[in-house]
Design a protein around this motif. Structure first.
Motif, PDB file in Angstrom:
ATOM      1  N   VAL A 219       0.863  -1.181   0.000  1.00 23.47           N
ATOM      2  CA  VAL A 219       0.000   0.000   0.000  1.00 23.47           C
ATOM      3  C   VAL A 219       0.897   1.227   0.000  1.00 23.47           C
ATOM      4  O   VAL A 219       1.701   1.428   0.909  1.00 23.47           O
ATOM      5  N   ARG A 220       0.769   2.047  -1.044  1.00 24.41           N
ATOM      6  CA  ARG A 220       1.621   3.235  -1.218  1.00 24.41           C
ATOM      7  C   ARG A 220       0.692   4.443  -1.365  1.00 24.41           C
ATOM      8  O   ARG A 220       0.129   4.678  -2.421  1.00 24.41           O
ATOM      9  N   GLY A 221       0.515   5.172  -0.253  1.00 25.40           N
ATOM     10  CA  GLY A 221      -0.447   6.270  -0.250  1.00 25.40           C
ATOM     11  C   GLY A 221      -1.844   5.707  -0.428  1.00 25.40           C
ATOM     12  O   GLY A 221      -2.284   4.846   0.333  1.00 25.40           O
ATOM     13  N   GLU A 222      -2.559   6.155  -1.453  1.00 20.98           N
ATOM     14  CA  GLU A 222      -3.901   5.656  -1.737  1.00 20.98           C
ATOM     15  C   GLU A 222      -3.880   4.490  -2.723  1.00 20.98           C
ATOM     16  O   GLU A 222      -4.920   3.919  -3.044  1.00 20.98           O
ATOM     17  N   GLU A 223      -2.680   4.130  -3.205  1.00 20.22           N
ATOM     18  CA  GLU A 223      -2.550   3.087  -4.227  1.00 20.22           C
ATOM     19  C   GLU A 223      -2.187   1.748  -3.595  1.00 20.22           C
ATOM     20  O   GLU A 223      -1.395   1.664  -2.662  1.00 20.22           O
ATOM     21  N   VAL A 224      -2.801   0.665  -4.103  1.00 18.16           N
ATOM     22  CA  VAL A 224      -2.429  -0.688  -3.699  1.00 18.16           C
ATOM     23  C   VAL A 224      -1.752  -1.367  -4.878  1.00 18.16           C
ATOM     24  O   VAL A 224      -2.278  -1.374  -5.995  1.00 18.16           O
ATOM     25  N   VAL A 225      -0.571  -1.927  -4.626  1.00 16.50           N
ATOM     26  CA  VAL A 225       0.209  -2.595  -5.676  1.00 16.50           C
ATOM     27  C   VAL A 225       0.287  -4.081  -5.354  1.00 16.50           C
ATOM     28  O   VAL A 225       0.661  -4.456  -4.237  1.00 16.50           O
ATOM     29  N   ILE A 226      -0.104  -4.934  -6.297  1.00 12.26           N
ATOM     30  CA  ILE A 226       0.179  -6.378  -6.198  1.00 12.26           C
ATOM     31  C   ILE A 226       1.511  -6.559  -6.916  1.00 12.26           C
ATOM     32  O   ILE A 226       1.587  -6.510  -8.137  1.00 12.26           O
ATOM     33  N   PRO A 227       2.607  -6.715  -6.163  1.00 13.15           N
ATOM     34  CA  PRO A 227       3.943  -6.552  -6.753  1.00 13.15           C
ATOM     35  C   PRO A 227       4.431  -7.752  -7.558  1.00 13.15           C
ATOM     36  O   PRO A 227       3.986  -8.877  -7.374  1.00 13.15           O
TER      37      PRO A 227
END
Length: 452
Positions: A186-194
């Motif tokens: 979770v980066r700020g308001e963004e969710v990343v499936i890495p």
């Protein structure tokens, strides 16, 4: 899927929002005109002003064609009556009810098919207490979620500037191979499936899936291990605070509970053997200092007033408490909490929403946990023999971009997967997925076309 939700408060609104975004046919009923106005302005769902206990209103909402009813008002009695009416009008409907009163929960027969016919009962208070107990076990974590009966844990922690994780690509984490998997960032308001080429940055909230039996060793190798909380203060002696205190009364942890209401303090003193009960105001700086707040591992603010809870947690952090857990009611506050210095947030309404969502997913879904920010989910599912995901190496499975398998549980074996791993029928899977890829993932988890 046609779904009727009774109750357009925070829980009902939140569930309706999630489901409408996934293109379900949703109707929501509430007798509060302001709630219905908010739904009409903000959501693409049918909204009906009235009571879910009304047969006429249920018929107007489409009860005869519905597959699922969620009774999520703030009244247990209304929820139970709504399910009874729905059972009469549509015997084949799946019914989920939010119930908080312990007296009702103790009467298991009440929910049976022969009486109310409720398929799933959600107790948000119990869910929230379990969340807090999990966080106490791993103080470095912002969130801890159990899967497969506690054998697998999903742990979220904040990456600081001094963390060894900063600016490292996931491919470089050779120490994690076969032991743990980073499933979401979770980066700020963004969710990343890495993926392997993605890097971790300072300020990221990282979700890692680990085997519970190897958790301490794995976290230690990552430099995020801390001793479990030994000194705890609970502020708020209501239902949640009392339930948490009762659970902790059985442990050897040093626990104090602060409650402003003297009558509640007297009741707490009667049911608690080891927890120290203090009659006072949790927002009183002098009182917190008297109780040596600077030596406390964890302060849990669970009063009925969310503004007071936020103030208490910020005050406790300022006075030296190592970690805080803060109860809030308004789900719209969630994105703001980390920005103002709140460590970890719990919510009965969020707990209820999490529990209800698992009964909406197609396929054999055991549990669903929305991740922080709510743009992604961690899902526990059973691999069906008829799905496209089984008997094929993972590297050849057409997983939607934005989804990743974090663990495979096969009987007593827990596998942290790699490209050559193969899923077998009846395996339990822990899957991370962005909300927008859920429809594609659901198709992958259900039935191949040749089986129709």
């Amino acid at each position: 899927m046609k779904i009727i939700i009774a109750g357009a408060g925070e829980v009902g609104f939140h569930i309706a929002q999630r489901l409408s975004e996934e293109n379900h046919d949703v109707a929501i009923i509430d007798k509060d005109a302001q709630h219905i106005k908010r739904v009409g302005e903000d959501l693409d769902v049918q909204a009906f002003l009235g009571s879910g206990t009304s047969p006429k209103m249920l018929k107007e909402a489409g009860i005869h064609d519905a597959e699922l009813l969620v009774a999520a008002t703030d009244s247990d009695e209304t929820n139970l009556m709504t399910c009874l009416m729905a059972k009469t009008l549509n015997p084949y409907l799946t019914k989920v009810a939010r119930v908080r009163n312990e007296e009702y929960l103790e009467e298991g027969e009440l929910f049976s098919k022969d009486v109310l016919g409720i398929d799933h009962v959600i107790n948000p208070q119990s869910e929230m207490v379990n969340t807090i107990l999990n966080i106490m076990e791993i103080p470095a974590a912002s969130e801890v979620i159990d899967f497969v009966g506690g054998r697998v844990k999903l742990i979220a922690f904040l990456v600081t500037e001094t963390s060894p994780f900063v600016d490292r690509k996931l491919l470089s984490f050779s120490e994690l191979r076969g032991k743990a998997l980073i499933g979401a960032i979770v980066r700020g308001e963004e969710v990343v499936i890495p993926r392997g080429e993605d890097s971790i940055r300072s300020g990221d909230l990282v979700y890692i899936v680990v085997r519970t039996a190897e958790m301490d060793e794995t976290l230690k190798s990552l430099g995020v291990s801390e001793k479990a909380s030994r000194r705890v203060i609970i502020v708020g002696g209501g239902q949640t605070g009392a339930a948490l205190a009762r659970e902790m009364d059985r442990t050897r942890i040093s626990v104090k509970i602060i409650e402003e209401d003297s009558a509640k303090c007297a009741s707490l003193s009667e049911i608690l053997d080891h927890v120290i009960v203090i009659n006072g105001d949790g927002t009183d700086r002098d009182l917190l200092e008297e109780e040596n707040i600077r030596d406390v591992d964890l302060l849990v603010a669970v009063t009925g007033d969310e503004a007071s809870n936020i103030l208490i947690s910020l005050l406790a952090k300022g006075l030296g408490a190592r970690k805080t857990v803060t109860r809030i009611s308004r789900l719209s506050y969630l994105p703001l909490m980390s920005a103002i210095g709140i460590d970890t947030v719990v919510s009965t309404r969020l707990s209820a929403a999490k529990a209800i969502l698992q009964h909406i997913r197609p396929g054999k879904i055991i549990s669903v946990a929305p991740l922080k920010g709510e743009h992604a989910e961690a899902i526990e599912a059973e691999a069906l023999e008829t799905s496209d995901i089984v008997n094929t190496p993972l590297s050849k499975v057409k997983m939607p971009r934005g989804a990743i398998i974090g663990a495979i549980v096969r009987k007593d074996e827990i596998i942290i997967p790699r490209g050559e791993s193969i899923i077998r029928p009846k395996d339990r899977l822990i899957i991370f997925a962005l909300q927008e890829v859920m429809p594609k993932l659901e198709k992958l988890l259900t039935v191949k076309l040749e089986y129709f």
